[in-house]
Design a protein around this motif. Structure first.
Motif, mmCIF file in Angstrom:
data_model
loop_
_atom_site.group_PDB
_atom_site.id
_atom_site.type_symbol
_atom_site.label_atom_id
_atom_site.label_comp_id
_atom_site.label_asym_id
_atom_site.label_seq_id
_atom_site.Cartn_x
_atom_site.Cartn_y
_atom_site.Cartn_z
ATOM 1 N N TYR A 62 0.839 -1.192 0.000
ATOM 2 C CA TYR A 62 0.000 0.000 0.000
ATOM 3 C C TYR A 62 0.881 1.251 0.000
ATOM 4 O O TYR A 62 1.916 1.311 0.659
ATOM 5 N N SER A 63 0.438 2.241 -0.742
ATOM 6 C CA SER A 63 1.288 3.422 -0.942
ATOM 7 C C SER A 63 0.483 4.702 -0.798
ATOM 8 O O SER A 63 -0.744 4.701 -0.869
ATOM 9 N N ASN A 64 1.209 5.786 -0.632
ATOM 10 C CA ASN A 64 0.596 7.108 -0.592
ATOM 11 C C ASN A 64 1.664 8.127 -0.953
ATOM 12 O O ASN A 64 2.859 7.844 -0.898
ATOM 13 N N THR A 244 -3.056 8.150 -12.346
ATOM 14 C CA THR A 244 -2.721 9.044 -11.239
ATOM 15 C C THR A 244 -2.987 10.482 -11.652
ATOM 16 O O THR A 244 -2.374 10.985 -12.598
ATOM 17 N N ASP A 263 -14.124 8.295 -1.212
ATOM 18 C CA ASP A 263 -13.798 7.224 -0.280
ATOM 19 C C ASP A 263 -14.879 6.152 -0.237
ATOM 20 O O ASP A 263 -14.599 4.987 0.063
ATOM 21 N N HIS A 268 -8.609 5.191 -2.315
ATOM 22 C CA HIS A 268 -8.050 6.147 -1.350
ATOM 23 C C HIS A 268 -6.738 6.768 -1.818
ATOM 24 O O HIS A 268 -6.560 7.980 -1.758
ATOM 25 N N ASN A 269 -5.803 5.927 -2.279
ATOM 26 C CA ASN A 269 -4.430 6.389 -2.497
ATOM 27 C C ASN A 269 -3.944 6.050 -3.900
ATOM 28 O O ASN A 269 -4.425 5.103 -4.527
#
Length: 391
Positions: A62-64, A244, A263, A268-269
């Protein structure tokens, strides 16, 4: 370094919407696709290298976005477009079309009137209609071969209860880069009639010499609080598949409403490769972009000259931005569906039919020049042969 945009790179068998789905989209396989808005050029070397290095890490959890991500975006908008933004204005979206749907849902109610300016990018219509809102159209006018806004019509429509406007800036498909005076006048009308503006500025970096893209929200603090600007590196650096993009939402109430709606979809990300590519592109991609725009300018001139000499029946609308060209086929005297069949089955070229862009698009087609000039030349030769067979 010098980039070679003349290089032809085979995109077949890469899950490319543009190259691998001719049969499904056009009903035949033997067609030269010159339609969907991505380019046949490799991304800047710095982006490719950054992605390769990130892939070598081998862990894709998972990334942000981190500080570098936001700093790169903020610096790009400041340096390239003279627009100073704050980090807390930025909201992630996997794409501008996704964002349009969520913004319509979160900032308007079923039955509300939302204005667009045809001929325009087809998902604008769908984002309104599919959410149970009413499309109000203010068709662009043509003056001396150049598309302009109909401000009298806009004010009339705004006074009739329009709640939101979706602006295309620069405009897809007609290639207009709106001037400050036009945007100022539009902004004053939106403020006077309390119309929220979603400004799709995904093509804002693809501007030809002599023109300048001006972010709508940069015009005044008041307009910024009533605007949402949609941005992405996807068109600029050919990164659409990384899904993105970012919304710039200065109004905290709008931002909260959008993020709550987003959401609910479970998104989310940004993904890890989108984060990596965006930062590399905005930090190190400017030289590539400048060379690209020079190449695209020469392609426009090549197309314009070729049409004038060999296909005078087809008229080109001079683009001020984007790598999309709006072509007028009306002198061929065909009905819209007949024209599309002619282009596909006689000429063997895949263009976007103009009628899909709404009123004012009949008899036109959109051509993507984001390809090697030899490919563009082949497309023109196919067109020339087919048109000659009509006489």
């Amino acid at each position: 370094m010098k980039y070679n945009f003349d290089q032809v790179i085979d995109r077949r068998q890469t899950c490319s919407v543009k190259w691998d789905f001719n049969q499904q989209i056009f009903g035949c396989e033997d067609i030269l696709p010159l339609w969907v808005a991505d380019m046949d050029f490799q991304a800047p070397d710095a982006v490719v290298e950054a992605l390769v290095n990130r892939a070598r890490h081998g862990i894709f959890g998972y990334s942000n976005g981190m500080d570098g991500y936001y700093e790169a975006l903020i610096a790009w908008l400041g340096d390239r477009h003279n627009w100073e933004i704050q980090q807390d204005w930025i909201s992630f979206s996997p794409g501008v079309v996704f964002a349009l749907y969520e913004l319509v849902r979160s900032l308007t109610k079923p039955g509300d009137k939302i204005l667009i300016q045809s001929p325009v990018y087809p998902p604008f219509f769908k984002a309104v209609k599919n959410n149970g809102r009413e499309v109000v159209n203010s068709q662009l006018r043509v003056e001396h071969g150049r598309y302009v806004m109909d401000f009298e019509d806009l004010e009339e429509k705004f006074s009739g209860g329009v709640k939101m406007m979706i602006l295309c800036s620069p405009h897809n498909p007609v290639g207009r880069v709106w001037e400050r005076e036009e945007l100022d006048r539009l902004g004053r009308l939106c403020l006077a009639y309390n119309v929220i503006v979603i400004s799709d500025e995904i093509h804002g970096d693809l501007i030809y010499e002599g023109h300048r893209h001006i972010p709508l929200a940069s015009l005044s603090p008041e307009l910024a609080m009533q605007s949402i600007v949609c941005t992405a590196p996807s068109k600029t650096f050919n990164l659409a598949g990384l899904q993105t993009s970012n919304l710039i939402i200065p109004n905290p109430e709008y931002r909260k409403a959008y993020e709550a709606s987003r959401d609910l979809t479970g998104i989310h990300n940004p993904n890890v490769f989108g984060i990596t590519a965006l930062e590399a592109a905005y930090r190190e991609g400017e030289d590539w972009l400048n060379q690209l725009m020079h190449y695209l300018k020469e392609s426009v001139e090549f197309l314009k000259s070729s049409l004038a000499q060999e296909l005078p029946q087809i008229k080109l609308t001079q683009p001020e931005g984007t790598y999309l060209v709006w072509l007028d086929f009306r002198e061929l005297g065909m009905k819209p569906e007949e024209l599309q069949k002619f282009l596909v089955h006689k000429a063997g070229v895949g263009l976007n039919p103009g009628y899909q862009f709404g009123s004012g698009g009949e008899g036109f087609a959109r051509l993507n020049i984001g390809c090697a000039r030899s490919v563009l030349r082949e497309g023109l030769e196919r067109l020339r042969t087919a048109v000659c067979e009509l006489s």
